[in-house]
Design an enzyme around this catalytic site. Structure first.
Site, PDB file in Angstrom:
ATOM      1  N   LYS A 193     -36.425  55.934 -58.942  1.00 40.03           N
ATOM      2  CA  LYS A 193     -35.766  56.114 -57.642  1.00 40.03           C
ATOM      3  C   LYS A 193     -36.528  55.375 -56.566  1.00 40.03           C
ATOM      4  CE  LYS A 193     -36.509  60.075 -54.979  1.00 40.03           C
ATOM      5  NZ  LYS A 193     -36.482  61.529 -54.740  1.00 40.03           N
ATOM      6  N   THR A 224     -31.696  66.699 -48.232  1.00 38.79           N
ATOM      7  CA  THR A 224     -30.372  66.175 -47.869  1.00 38.79           C
ATOM      8  C   THR A 224     -29.406  66.229 -49.047  1.00 38.79           C
ATOM      9  OG1 THR A 224     -30.942  63.925 -48.546  1.00 38.79           O
ATOM     10  CG2 THR A 224     -31.436  64.537 -46.263  1.00 38.79           C
TER      11      THR A 224
HETATM   12  C1  R5P Z   1     -38.933  63.795 -53.949  1.00 37.10           C
HETATM   13  O1  R5P Z   1     -40.070  63.374 -54.077  1.00 37.10           O
HETATM   14  C2  R5P Z   1     -38.590  65.226 -54.144  1.00 37.10           C
HETATM   15  O2  R5P Z   1     -39.005  65.672 -55.391  1.00 37.10           O
HETATM   16  C3  R5P Z   1     -37.118  65.500 -53.928  1.00 37.10           C
HETATM   17  O3  R5P Z   1     -36.388  64.836 -54.930  1.00 37.10           O
HETATM   18  C4  R5P Z   1     -36.624  65.049 -52.593  1.00 37.10           C
HETATM   19  O4  R5P Z   1     -37.523  65.398 -51.610  1.00 37.10           O
HETATM   20  C5  R5P Z   1     -35.269  65.665 -52.297  1.00 37.10           C
HETATM   21  O5  R5P Z   1     -34.870  65.240 -51.040  1.00 37.10           O
HETATM   22  P1  R5P Z   1     -33.342  64.879 -50.756  1.00 37.10           P
HETATM   23  O6  R5P Z   1     -32.524  66.070 -51.158  1.00 37.10           O
HETATM   24  O7  R5P Z   1     -33.285  64.616 -49.275  1.00 37.10           O
HETATM   25  O8  R5P Z   1     -33.014  63.645 -51.537  1.00 37.10           O
END
Ligand code: R5P
Length: 311
Positions: A193, A224
């Site tokens: 990602k 989010t």
């Molecule tokens: C990332 O490092 C975390 O593990 C989460 O995947 C992330 O913070 C989720 O954030 P969002 O829902 O805004 O994509």
């Protein structure tokens, strides 16, 4: 500890604090945590805490700044009222996303918040699934870092049987996914990602076979919902059959709840480290961390091992 165990809370999550007190069979400490007319936070403890072993339960969720300030002022009040030991119980630790500098001229917010909590007078911290394990090291006081993975894996397996692929939505979450996999059994897939901008997510590729498989995405938080939704799309495009999600912290910023309700997620298992929204989608199942936190509090009070909780 010799002193009596007392539990206080601010306004962040009284329902969780009450559930923990029920488990511990103690009354929640009486305190006023409100606002002065000028907008400042007002704290007044309404019972004696002298010589006590005190636990303050306060996730630093939205409105983050207010709840951090409540926590700091409660710790300050307890210290000045001669509590013997103060443990900040922070089921969700806010300001954790900026836990390192990714480019110049950025703060390390998680470190600053750790400094504030320590300076206020906390003797210990009890936290659940910190966004990054490095945050533990930002404190120069003992931190007990609890994991929700055992609870989530158990709840998931009580509902979903058969072969599964445990999916980490990013490289940083592989350890968590691996732990989940050890407990729930299954194979592992990892998504690569990137964040082209703050709060924006792009899924690049996936390592592992998900074609025709039941997948469970394991993550520490849903903010989010971007990570989750993009991961679901990628898994579907690679032929995944049913998709489940296990996440510790349901932050649900912006349109996250709508995205989840309208997604192809079969079921989302999430803990109650943060208060649940009123309009939680039907495919959300809540797994309470109250028994885990109560057990950890009791063990801390009695000087017993916490890591024994996870073996
Ligand atoms: C990332 O490092 C975390 O593990 C989460 O995947 C992330 O913070 C989720 O954030 P969002 O829902 O805004 O994509």
């Amino acid at each position: 500890m010799e002193g009596r165990l007392q539990v206080f809370t601010g306004n962040a999550h009284p329902a969780l604090a009450e559930a923990i007190c029920r488990e511990l069979e103690v009354d929640l400490g009486r305190a006023i945590v409100s606002r002065f007319q000028n907008g400042e936070t007002r704290v007044k403890l309404d019972e004696n805490v002298r010589g006590a072993d005190v636990f303050v339960i306060q996730p630093t969720s939205e409105p983050v700044n207010d709840y951090i300030m409540e926590l700091l002022l409660m710790i300050d009040a307890l210290r000045r009222a001669s509590a013997d030991r103060i443990t900040a119980v922070i089921p969700y630790y806010g300001y954790a996303k900026q836990e390192k500098k990714t480019s110049g001229r950025e703060p390390i917010s998680a470190k600053l918040v750790a400094n504030l909590i320590t300076t206020a007078g906390a003797d210990r911290v009890l936290a659940v699934d910190l966004h990054s394990p490095a945050i533990e090291g930002f404190f120069d006081i003992p931190v007990d870092h609890l994991r929700a993975t055992p609870l989530l894996a158990r709840a998931f397996r009580a509902r979903v049987h058969g072969d599964i692929v445990v999916v980490s939505p990013d490289a940083g979450g592989v350890g968590r996914a691996q732990d989940f996999r050890t407990r729930a059994k299954g194979s592992l897939a990892i998504i690569s990602k990137q964040h082209p901008d703050a709060d924006k997510t792009e899924m690049l590729d996936i390592v592992g076979d998900v074609d025709g498989k039941t997948c469970v995405i394991v993550d520490d938080m849903i903010s989010t919902g971007g990570t989750l939704i993009e991961a679901v799309k990628l898994l579907k495009s690679r032929g995944a059959d049913r998709i489940y999600v296990c996440a510790t912290h349901g932050i649900y910023a912006g349109q996250a709840l709508d995205l989840i309700a309208n997604s192809e997620i079969e079921e989302l298992f999430v803990t109650d480290t943060i208060p649940l929204p009123q309009d939680s989608p039907a495919n959300v199942t809540v797994v309470s961390v109250a028994p885990l936190l109560a057990e950890a509090i009791m063990r801390t009070h009695k000087g017993m091992s916490i890591s024994a909780l996870f073996t």
